[in-house]
Scaffold this active site. Sequence first.
Site, short mmCIF file in Angstrom:
data_model
loop_
_atom_site.label_atom_id
_atom_site.label_comp_id
_atom_site.label_asym_id
_atom_site.label_seq_id
_atom_site.Cartn_x
_atom_site.Cartn_y
_atom_site.Cartn_z
N GLY A 1 0.83 -1.21 0.00
CA GLY A 1 0.00 0.00 0.00
C GLY A 1 0.86 1.25 0.00
N SER B 1 -1.96 -14.55 -3.57
CA SER B 1 -0.63 -14.91 -3.07
C SER B 1 -0.15 -16.18 -3.78
CB SER B 1 -0.71 -15.17 -1.56
OG SER B 1 0.39 -15.91 -1.14
N SER B 2 1.17 -16.31 -3.91
CA SER B 2 1.70 -17.49 -4.61
C SER B 2 1.44 -18.78 -3.82
CB SER B 2 3.19 -17.33 -4.92
OG SER B 2 3.90 -17.13 -3.73
N CYS B 3 1.09 -18.65 -2.52
CA CYS B 3 0.79 -19.90 -1.77
C CYS B 3 -0.58 -20.47 -2.17
CB CYS B 3 0.90 -19.69 -0.26
SG CYS B 3 -0.31 -18.58 0.38
N TYR C 1 -4.54 -19.16 5.20
CA TYR C 1 -4.29 -17.91 4.46
C TYR C 1 -4.56 -18.14 2.97
CZ TYR C 1 -1.32 -14.16 2.45
OH TYR C 1 -0.82 -13.10 1.74
N LYS D 1 -7.25 -16.37 0.34
CA LYS D 1 -6.81 -15.67 -0.89
C LYS D 1 -7.50 -16.25 -2.12
CE LYS D 1 -4.43 -12.59 0.80
NZ LYS D 1 -4.65 -11.20 0.43
N PRO E 1 1.20 -11.37 -6.55
CA PRO E 1 2.62 -11.05 -6.44
C PRO E 1 3.36 -12.20 -5.76
CG PRO E 1 1.25 -9.47 -5.19
CD PRO E 1 0.41 -10.65 -5.54
N HIS F 1 8.39 -11.81 6.99
CA HIS F 1 8.76 -12.76 5.93
C HIS F 1 10.26 -13.00 5.93
CE1 HIS F 1 4.78 -11.50 4.20
NE2 HIS F 1 4.75 -12.78 4.01
N ARG G 1 18.29 -10.51 11.32
CA ARG G 1 19.19 -11.47 11.97
C ARG G 1 20.66 -11.12 11.72
NH1 ARG G 1 17.58 -16.70 12.85
NH2 ARG G 1 19.57 -16.81 13.94
N TRP H 1 16.88 -21.27 9.68
CA TRP H 1 15.92 -22.37 9.55
C TRP H 1 16.06 -23.11 8.23
CZ3 TRP H 1 10.20 -22.38 11.29
CH2 TRP H 1 10.14 -22.22 12.68
N ARG I 1 13.14 -19.20 -3.96
CA ARG I 1 12.05 -18.24 -3.89
C ARG I 1 12.31 -17.09 -4.85
NH1 ARG I 1 10.17 -21.92 -1.87
NH2 ARG I 1 9.20 -22.23 0.16
N ASP J 1 11.33 -26.75 5.51
CA ASP J 1 11.75 -25.98 4.34
C ASP J 1 10.58 -25.33 3.63
OD1 ASP J 1 14.49 -26.01 4.15
OD2 ASP J 1 14.56 -27.92 3.07
N1 NAP Z 1 4.15 -9.30 1.46
C1 NAP Z 1 4.10 -10.23 0.54
O1 NAP Z 1 5.09 -10.95 0.29
C2 NAP Z 1 2.84 -10.46 -0.26
C3 NAP Z 1 2.90 -11.34 -1.35
C4 NAP Z 1 1.73 -11.59 -2.07
C5 NAP Z 1 0.56 -10.95 -1.74
N2 NAP Z 1 0.53 -10.11 -0.66
C6 NAP Z 1 -0.76 -9.50 -0.35
O2 NAP Z 1 -0.66 -8.12 -0.60
C7 NAP Z 1 -1.45 -7.38 0.34
C8 NAP Z 1 -0.56 -6.37 1.04
O3 NAP Z 1 0.50 -7.08 1.69
P1 NAP Z 1 1.64 -6.30 2.50
O4 NAP Z 1 2.78 -7.22 2.59
O5 NAP Z 1 1.81 -4.94 1.97
O6 NAP Z 1 0.97 -6.26 3.93
P2 NAP Z 1 1.34 -5.35 5.21
O7 NAP Z 1 2.58 -4.59 5.00
O8 NAP Z 1 1.24 -6.26 6.39
O9 NAP Z 1 0.14 -4.33 5.24
C9 NAP Z 1 -1.15 -4.76 5.53
C10 NAP Z 1 -1.88 -3.57 6.08
O10 NAP Z 1 -3.23 -3.98 6.34
C11 NAP Z 1 -3.62 -3.36 7.56
N3 NAP Z 1 -4.76 -4.05 8.14
C12 NAP Z 1 -4.78 -5.26 8.73
N4 NAP Z 1 -6.02 -5.54 9.18
C13 NAP Z 1 -6.79 -4.47 8.86
C14 NAP Z 1 -8.14 -4.14 9.08
N5 NAP Z 1 -8.96 -4.98 9.72
N6 NAP Z 1 -8.60 -2.95 8.65
C15 NAP Z 1 -7.78 -2.08 8.02
N7 NAP Z 1 -6.49 -2.34 7.78
C16 NAP Z 1 -5.99 -3.51 8.20
C17 NAP Z 1 -2.38 -3.43 8.41
O11 NAP Z 1 -2.46 -2.53 9.49
P3 NAP Z 1 -1.83 -2.96 10.92
O12 NAP Z 1 -0.41 -3.29 10.65
O13 NAP Z 1 -2.07 -1.77 11.75
O14 NAP Z 1 -2.63 -4.16 11.35
C18 NAP Z 1 -1.32 -3.03 7.41
O15 NAP Z 1 -1.20 -1.66 7.30
C19 NAP Z 1 -2.08 -8.41 1.26
O16 NAP Z 1 -3.35 -8.76 0.79
C20 NAP Z 1 -1.16 -9.62 1.10
O17 NAP Z 1 -1.86 -10.82 1.35
C21 NAP Z 1 1.65 -9.83 0.07
#
Ligand code: NAP
Length: 301
Positions: free
Chosen positions: A3, A94-96, A123, A127, A151, A167, A175, A190, A197, A259
């Site tokens: 975001g 998500s890729s999972c 999760y 998704k 992504p 992650h 670390r 681990w 990846r 793994d």
């Molecule tokens: N990161 C990855 O590797 C990856 C890969 C593939 C897809 N995605 C998907 O991409 C999207 C964004 O991922 P990201 O890694 O950017 O996640 P992130 O950094 O964890 O950001 C998620 C945001 O959602 C907020 N949030 C959680 N619960 C909420 C709620 N009930 N109402 C309003 N806001 C809420 C969190 O706020 P708080 O922190 O305050 O809770 C945080 O700001 C997700 O859908 C994720 O599944 C991520």
Amino acid sequence: MIGSAMVRLLKEKNFQNVVVRSHSALDLTREEQVEHFFESENPDYVILAAGKVGGILANSRFPADFIETNLKIQTNVLSAARRSNTKRLIYFGSSCMYPIGARQPMGEKDLFNGQLEQTSIAYAVSKIAGVQTCLAFNSQEGEHRFIPVIPNSTYGEYDDLDPESGHVLSSLVRRFHEAKLSGASAVLLWGSGQPRREFINGNDVASACFLLLQSDLSSFDFPINLGTGEDVSIAELAVMIREVVGYRGEIEWDANKPDGVMQKLLDASRIRSLGWEPQVTLDNGIRKFYDWFLKEVQTGS
Ligand SMILES: NC(=O)c1ccc[n+]([C@@H]2O[C@H](COP(=O)([O-])OP(=O)(O)OC[C@H]3O[C@@H](n4cnc5c(N)ncnc54)[C@H](OP(=O)(O)O)[C@@H]3O)[C@@H](O)[C@H]2O)c1
């Protein structure tokens, strides 16, 4: 993380009316709050980057929170957007969601036809439900408004730095950084280090989404993988991060720890057919991420 990358990109491109809500200002699990937001703001374009997100440890400890929170958020937001004038919405899968043992690289046609990895199954199911909701909305309405993207492992500024929930890439940076400061002679990681990846920088995810919000998608198949086309083993990643951080000690592996899937590489031909290409190499991305990490650590986060 994703975001914030999206907001940076829109500001760089001089968009004046970018509406952002933090978790504390708008709880997306609460239907009435989401309805009220859509009624008052009536957004043209929606990027649903909120969700419960985490690494292998958090996923295996809190599966109930992952499935419940994500199902609620996406149902509320997608339904409100469906009823409103939203022109396009980006949903992140998500890729999972891909089955264990899927051929590599994984193409979108390989989805939904096999068993899922157990540690992240709750999760992944949430998704899959989100992607299928987008597909069903588009199909029933004969539209292409709901754009599900997938992504691969994303990293970058505002990544989660908590070792319990973060992650692999951000956890390794922390670390090695802490080992450098403490003068530890070795870092124990681990698994075997052998799984491969694919990492994509948040800024590249944002540029792909930006393109999708503007392109003619009328003859385009969804969902859409987002990846760089290159993967590394976790052992290779660890060596790259050790180098960037400047840690001089050894890397040891705890092969008793799981793994996960041995390879997760996405076929990104669909998004590439629109002319998109990733701009951030993994080495540069890690360097920029470490610069950001150092600032975060200095400001006490
Ligand atoms: N990161 C990855 O590797 C990856 C890969 C593939 C897809 N995605 C998907 O991409 C999207 C964004 O991922 P990201 O890694 O950017 O996640 P992130 O950094 O964890 O950001 C998620 C945001 O959602 C907020 N949030 C959680 N619960 C909420 C709620 N009930 N109402 C309003 N806001 C809420 C969190 O706020 P708080 O922190 O305050 O809770 C945080 O700001 C997700 O859908 C994720 O599944 C991520």
